[in-house]
Scaffold this active site. Sequence first.
Site, short mmCIF file in Angstrom:
data_model
loop_
_atom_site.label_atom_id
_atom_site.label_comp_id
_atom_site.label_asym_id
_atom_site.label_seq_id
_atom_site.Cartn_x
_atom_site.Cartn_y
_atom_site.Cartn_z
N ASP A 1 2.43 3.22 7.89
CA ASP A 1 1.18 2.46 7.66
C ASP A 1 1.42 1.01 7.31
O ASP A 1 1.07 0.54 6.23
CB ASP A 1 0.32 3.14 6.60
N ASP B 1 0.84 -1.20 0.00
CA ASP B 1 0.00 0.00 0.00
C ASP B 1 0.88 1.25 0.00
O ASP B 1 0.61 2.21 0.71
CB ASP B 1 -0.94 -0.01 1.21
N ARG C 1 0.00 9.07 0.59
CA ARG C 1 -0.77 9.24 1.84
C ARG C 1 -0.19 8.40 2.97
O ARG C 1 -0.49 8.64 4.13
CB ARG C 1 -2.25 8.90 1.61
N ASN C 2 0.62 7.39 2.63
CA ASN C 2 1.21 6.53 3.64
C ASN C 2 2.68 6.82 3.90
O ASN C 2 3.41 5.99 4.44
CB ASN C 2 1.01 5.06 3.25
#
Length: 437
Positions: free
Chosen positions: A217, A199, A203-204
């Site tokens: 994350d 992922d 955003r992570n």
Amino acid sequence: MTLLDDYRFTDGRATGCQWYIKAKMKSDDKRRAQYQNGHVAPFPGIKTYIDPDTYEDPTQAVHEFAKEIDTSRIRIERVIGAGEFGEVCSGRLRTPGKKEIPVAIKTLKGGYVERQRKDFLREASIMGQFDHPNIIRLEGVVTKSRPVMIVVEYMENGSLDSFLRKHDGHFTIIQLVGMLRGIASGMKYLSDMGYVHRDLAARNILVNSNLVCKVSDFGLSRVLEDDPEAAYTTTGGKIPIRWTAPEAIAFRKFSSASDAWSYGIVMWEVMSYGERPYWEMSNQDVILSIEEGYRLPAPMGCPVALHQLMLHCWQKERNHRPKFTDVVSFLDKLIRNPSSLLTLVEDIQGLPESPGDVPDYPMFISIGDWLDSIKMSQYKNNFLAAGFTTLDSVTTMSIEDVRQIGVTLIGHQRRIVSSIQTLRLQLFQVQEKGFHV
Ligand code: ACK
């Protein structure tokens, strides 16, 4: 020869004697080897990742990899966001040497069931195994009192995607490449440990006050249900489609090579200051377009060398994608030789092989006509007042000039600059024709 030609992307395939090495391993080593998508550490003694799910008791895993912190050492200051399991707060942690350090504290909200506690602490069991300047550092956990907490280093600038959107256009190319280099270095560390993130997205990634980017994350790497970008696929899994390699979407083949695909998307997010990959296209259209060979174009102002690297990460054949170690050394070369970053994609697009390649746009006579055509006529006086009275003079403008004459909205800056590029091309065509007549 370009830097990219000069550069060799190696193929780190495993050797044939792995079965023998594996047979000789002690049981603990076997556990390490078993859960790494078939990847076995090439040499004994190299630290590899252990999947916490291989522990019958998740509490045992957490205590093996994370320190228990006494709550008296934690001072919560304020809520900074909402995580999947509860609030995320900022605060201070008193270290045994009495020094206080800033921390982020993830909490597990009350009323949880055992499964949620396990999933929540899973992230700490994973993070606690890593020790690298580009991976978010775990300080410890609170499991013996309520609320259950995970304490990590504080990252002043928060998530990379929102940070870039907030500071659109504010960094030099070298600063952006520095951020990308950090992320690649963190990913190299993870892939060397045999850990597949699944992922990787802006955003992570978290950013600290020195612009250092760190991968975070880890809880989501298995439980993709938690990522708002993740959507259900036809095979039933939940996957962040825009960031994920085709083989991982189609048959869940996640690997460091699929992480490399996602890394290419992160590069695109960084160079476009947090633009959404594939804009408003639907997930289904993204999948179909990729299958047909479509790839994201270079963001505005993107050096050719970086877009080439993105395209390399988006090779359909996963073994052809670069390894993270290659990405790190390629970016290092660019940083050491900044002139390699001077050629922008629009520069080479602005030099058509023959003038006939230029699309036939209407020729504008005045600044007013031109601005009308792109629905930006409200800026006519800004151009004129700043002395840009002819289209000729407008074609020399950079994004900085556009900002300086008072176009403050990012979307408007973009629309104007993109149209200036087209004008430049038209002017070039007209001049070429003039010379040849
Ligand atoms: O974009 P943000 O400010 O950065 O908002 C989210 C929010 O918490 C929910 O995840 C922020 N956040 C998460 N971890 C950290 C951290 N270690 N340091 C600072 N902010 C963090 C994240």
